[in-house]
Design a protein around this motif. Structure first.
Motif, PDB file in Angstrom:
ATOM      1  N   ASN A  84       0.822  -1.216   0.000  1.00 17.14           N
ATOM      2  CA  ASN A  84       0.000   0.000   0.000  1.00 17.14           C
ATOM      3  C   ASN A  84       0.850   1.258   0.000  1.00 17.14           C
ATOM      4  O   ASN A  84       0.479   2.270  -0.607  1.00 17.14           O
ATOM      5  CB  ASN A  84      -0.928   0.004   1.213  1.00 17.14           C
ATOM      6  N   THR A  85       1.986   1.220   0.695  1.00 20.85           N
ATOM      7  CA  THR A  85       2.863   2.392   0.734  1.00 20.85           C
ATOM      8  C   THR A  85       3.967   2.335  -0.309  1.00 20.85           C
ATOM      9  O   THR A  85       4.738   3.285  -0.429  1.00 20.85           O
ATOM     10  CB  THR A  85       3.504   2.522   2.127  1.00 20.85           C
ATOM     11  N   PHE A  86       4.042   1.219  -1.051  1.00 16.01           N
ATOM     12  CA  PHE A  86       5.125   0.987  -2.007  1.00 16.01           C
ATOM     13  C   PHE A  86       6.456   1.209  -1.302  1.00 16.01           C
ATOM     14  O   PHE A  86       7.331   1.952  -1.761  1.00 16.01           O
ATOM     15  CB  PHE A  86       4.987   1.892  -3.229  1.00 16.01           C
ATOM     16  N   GLY A  87       6.595   0.526  -0.159  1.00 17.21           N
ATOM     17  CA  GLY A  87       7.734   0.710   0.714  1.00 17.21           C
ATOM     18  C   GLY A  87       9.043   0.249   0.095  1.00 17.21           C
ATOM     19  O   GLY A  87       9.087  -0.372  -0.962  1.00 17.21           O
ATOM     20  N   PRO A 136       0.969   3.148  -7.931  1.00 18.52           N
ATOM     21  CA  PRO A 136       0.152   3.820  -6.910  1.00 18.52           C
ATOM     22  C   PRO A 136       0.677   3.527  -5.508  1.00 18.52           C
ATOM     23  O   PRO A 136       1.199   2.449  -5.237  1.00 18.52           O
ATOM     24  CB  PRO A 136      -1.240   3.215  -7.120  1.00 18.52           C
ATOM     25  N   TYR A 137       0.540   4.495  -4.630  1.00 16.41           N
ATOM     26  CA  TYR A 137       0.926   4.301  -3.233  1.00 16.41           C
ATOM     27  C   TYR A 137       0.067   5.231  -2.377  1.00 16.41           C
ATOM     28  O   TYR A 137      -0.546   6.183  -2.876  1.00 16.41           O
ATOM     29  CB  TYR A 137       2.407   4.594  -3.012  1.00 16.41           C
ATOM     30  N   ALA A 138       0.023   4.940  -1.085  1.00 17.88           N
ATOM     31  CA  ALA A 138      -0.742   5.765  -0.156  1.00 17.88           C
ATOM     32  C   ALA A 138       0.153   6.200   0.986  1.00 17.88           C
ATOM     33  O   ALA A 138       1.133   5.535   1.325  1.00 17.88           O
ATOM     34  CB  ALA A 138      -1.950   4.992   0.366  1.00 17.88           C
ATOM     35  N   LYS A 139      -0.182   7.329   1.590  1.00 18.88           N
ATOM     36  CA  LYS A 139       0.536   7.817   2.762  1.00 18.88           C
ATOM     37  C   LYS A 139      -0.459   8.505   3.680  1.00 18.88           C
ATOM     38  O   LYS A 139      -1.578   8.866   3.273  1.00 18.88           O
ATOM     39  CB  LYS A 139       1.652   8.771   2.366  1.00 18.88           C
ATOM     40  N   LEU A 140      -0.044   8.675   4.939  1.00 18.59           N
ATOM     41  CA  LEU A 140      -0.912   9.331   5.906  1.00 18.59           C
ATOM     42  C   LEU A 140      -0.895  10.834   5.696  1.00 18.59           C
ATOM     43  O   LEU A 140       0.146  11.441   5.438  1.00 18.59           O
ATOM     44  CB  LEU A 140      -0.461   9.006   7.329  1.00 18.59           C
ATOM     45  N   ALA A 141      -2.075  11.424   5.840  1.00 19.59           N
ATOM     46  CA  ALA A 141      -2.209  12.875   5.756  1.00 19.59           C
ATOM     47  C   ALA A 141      -2.716  13.380   7.106  1.00 19.59           C
ATOM     48  O   ALA A 141      -2.566  12.712   8.125  1.00 19.59           O
ATOM     49  CB  ALA A 141      -3.164  13.246   4.618  1.00 19.59           C
ATOM     50  N   LYS A 142      -3.323  14.539   7.113  1.00 26.75           N
ATOM     51  CA  LYS A 142      -3.833  15.105   8.355  1.00 26.75           C
ATOM     52  C   LYS A 142      -4.933  14.215   8.930  1.00 26.75           C
ATOM     53  O   LYS A 142      -5.680  13.570   8.195  1.00 26.75           O
ATOM     54  CB  LYS A 142      -4.362  16.513   8.111  1.00 26.75           C
ATOM     55  N   ASN A 174      -4.747  11.488  10.280  1.00 22.25           N
ATOM     56  CA  ASN A 174      -4.506  10.069   9.994  1.00 22.25           C
ATOM     57  C   ASN A 174      -5.364   9.534   8.854  1.00 22.25           C
ATOM     58  O   ASN A 174      -5.664   8.335   8.799  1.00 22.25           O
ATOM     59  CB  ASN A 174      -4.726   9.214  11.247  1.00 22.25           C
ATOM     60  N   SER A 175      -5.767  10.394   7.944  1.00 24.41           N
ATOM     61  CA  SER A 175      -6.447   9.926   6.735  1.00 24.41           C
ATOM     62  C   SER A 175      -5.394   9.552   5.707  1.00 24.41           C
ATOM     63  O   SER A 175      -4.212   9.864   5.845  1.00 24.41           O
ATOM     64  CB  SER A 175      -7.362  11.016   6.190  1.00 24.41           C
ATOM     65  N   ALA A 176      -5.807   8.866   4.661  1.00 23.46           N
ATOM     66  CA  ALA A 176      -4.868   8.400   3.635  1.00 23.46           C
ATOM     67  C   ALA A 176      -5.040   9.212   2.357  1.00 23.46           C
ATOM     68  O   ALA A 176      -6.163   9.512   1.950  1.00 23.46           O
ATOM     69  CB  ALA A 176      -5.093   6.922   3.342  1.00 23.46           C
ATOM     70  N   THR A 177      -3.928   9.571   1.768  1.00 24.94           N
ATOM     71  CA  THR A 177      -3.938  10.182   0.446  1.00 24.94           C
ATOM     72  C   THR A 177      -3.201   9.251  -0.515  1.00 24.94           C
ATOM     73  O   THR A 177      -2.278   8.541  -0.122  1.00 24.94           O
ATOM     74  CB  THR A 177      -3.251  11.558   0.447  1.00 24.94           C
ATOM     75  N   VAL A 178      -3.620   9.256  -1.761  1.00 24.60           N
ATOM     76  CA  VAL A 178      -3.080   8.340  -2.759  1.00 24.60           C
ATOM     77  C   VAL A 178      -2.367   9.118  -3.845  1.00 24.60           C
ATOM     78  O   VAL A 178      -2.842  10.162  -4.294  1.00 24.60           O
ATOM     79  CB  VAL A 178      -4.214   7.476  -3.376  1.00 24.60           C
ATOM     80  N   GLN A 226      -4.878   0.730   7.625  1.00 24.95           N
ATOM     81  CA  GLN A 226      -6.080   0.982   8.414  1.00 24.95           C
ATOM     82  C   GLN A 226      -6.828   2.203   7.899  1.00 24.95           C
ATOM     83  O   GLN A 226      -8.065   2.189   7.804  1.00 24.95           O
ATOM     84  CB  GLN A 226      -5.702   1.157   9.880  1.00 24.95           C
ATOM     85  N   ALA A 227      -6.088   3.244   7.547  1.00 29.70           N
ATOM     86  CA  ALA A 227      -6.737   4.444   7.007  1.00 29.70           C
ATOM     87  C   ALA A 227      -7.438   4.149   5.686  1.00 29.70           C
ATOM     88  O   ALA A 227      -8.524   4.680   5.414  1.00 29.70           O
ATOM     89  CB  ALA A 227      -5.704   5.554   6.823  1.00 29.70           C
ATOM     90  N   LEU A 228      -6.824   3.301   4.860  1.00 33.49           N
ATOM     91  CA  LEU A 228      -7.458   2.931   3.590  1.00 33.49           C
ATOM     92  C   LEU A 228      -8.735   2.131   3.824  1.00 33.49           C
ATOM     93  O   LEU A 228      -9.739   2.318   3.116  1.00 33.49           O
ATOM     94  CB  LEU A 228      -6.478   2.129   2.734  1.00 33.49           C
ATOM     95  N   VAL A 229      -8.720   1.252   4.821  1.00 31.81           N
ATOM     96  CA  VAL A 229      -9.929   0.487   5.145  1.00 31.81           C
ATOM     97  C   VAL A 229     -11.042   1.440   5.588  1.00 31.81           C
ATOM     98  O   VAL A 229     -12.205   1.281   5.196  1.00 31.81           O
ATOM     99  CB  VAL A 229      -9.630  -0.566   6.226  1.00 31.81           C
ATOM    100  N   LEU A 230     -10.695   2.434   6.393  1.00 31.87           N
ATOM    101  CA  LEU A 230     -11.701   3.413   6.807  1.00 31.87           C
ATOM    102  C   LEU A 230     -12.260   4.178   5.609  1.00 31.87           C
ATOM    103  O   LEU A 230     -13.461   4.482   5.565  1.00 31.87           O
ATOM    104  CB  LEU A 230     -11.088   4.402   7.802  1.00 31.87           C
TER     105      LEU A 230
END
Length: 208
Positions: A22-25, A46-52, A54-58, A99-103
């Motif tokens: 998910n984060t393309f670590g 594609p990858y995701a990271k935490l934003a304000k 604790n939401s996820a941005t892609v 977890q943020a992506l699941v939310l």
């Protein structure tokens, strides 16, 4: 969802290895780049990271990896490189991102009247933590995992990471039992497209 009718049900599967994907670590980037054709390197992934909050941005990140020199020829650089992988995972908080992506999946599903179920695939702490996370947030979840250490359920000896047909039968059988108990599936006629009775699982179809 912008152009088609929403589905009645979405099943989102989760295993611990989805975190770094998910984060393309760093570790997953290295494995991806080293196993892809040279002409494909640099392709945006594609990858995701935490934003304000604790939401996820892609976003998208090039499939590029720059390891330590002589990484393939010496044990010490390989060891140090692996240590950096752990630091990268902590920095990106990959499990929190999942977890943020699941939310976010849950929010979109609720917005469109779609039922969401998160299915745990593996027997290990990250998956158990995700199942507990779903429980706390009122998200339906089901554990359909089996023992990955059992060689009968894996594609050995050539593939140590993916389930064998027997393993997939366990996934399908446990998921089918859950959905039937929840009233989401019912016996389907013998002519239904979803016919897996020959594999040892009764025929099922989504209930209306």
């Amino acid at each position: 969802l912008k152009t088609r009718l929403p589905p009645q049900l979405v099943i989102l599967t989760y295993a611990h290895f989805h975190d770094e994907r998910n984060t393309f670590g760093r570790a997953y980037r290295r494995a991806t780049v080293m196993n892809m054709a040279p002409q494909m390197r640099g392709t945006p992934f594609p990858y995701a990271k935490l934003a304000k909050a604790n939401s996820a941005t892609v976003g998208r990140r090039p499939a590029a990896y720059f390891g330590l020199p002589i990484l393939r020829n010496s044990a010490l650089p390989t060891f140090v490189d692996a240590a950096f992988d752990g630091l990268d995972d902590r920095y990106t908080r990959s499990h929190d991102v999942s977890q943020a992506l699941v939310l976010e999946f849950s929010r979109i599903c609720n917005q469109h009247g779609i039922e969401l179920v998160v299915a745990g695939l593996t027997q290990e702490p990250a998956t158990w933590n995700m199942m507990a996370f779903c429980l706390r947030h009122g998200i339906r979840r089901v554990d359909i995992s089996f023992d990955y250490e059992n060689p009968d359920y894996m594609n050995l000896p050539h593939d140590e990471t993916h389930p064998s047909p027997a393993g997939h039968l366990i996934y399908a059988g446990r998921l089918a039992a859950f959905l039937e108990n929840e009233g989401r599936v019912k016996p389907a006629p013998a002519t239904a497209a979803t016919n897996v009775s020959l594999l040892g699982i009764r025929e099922i179809g989504l209930s209306k």
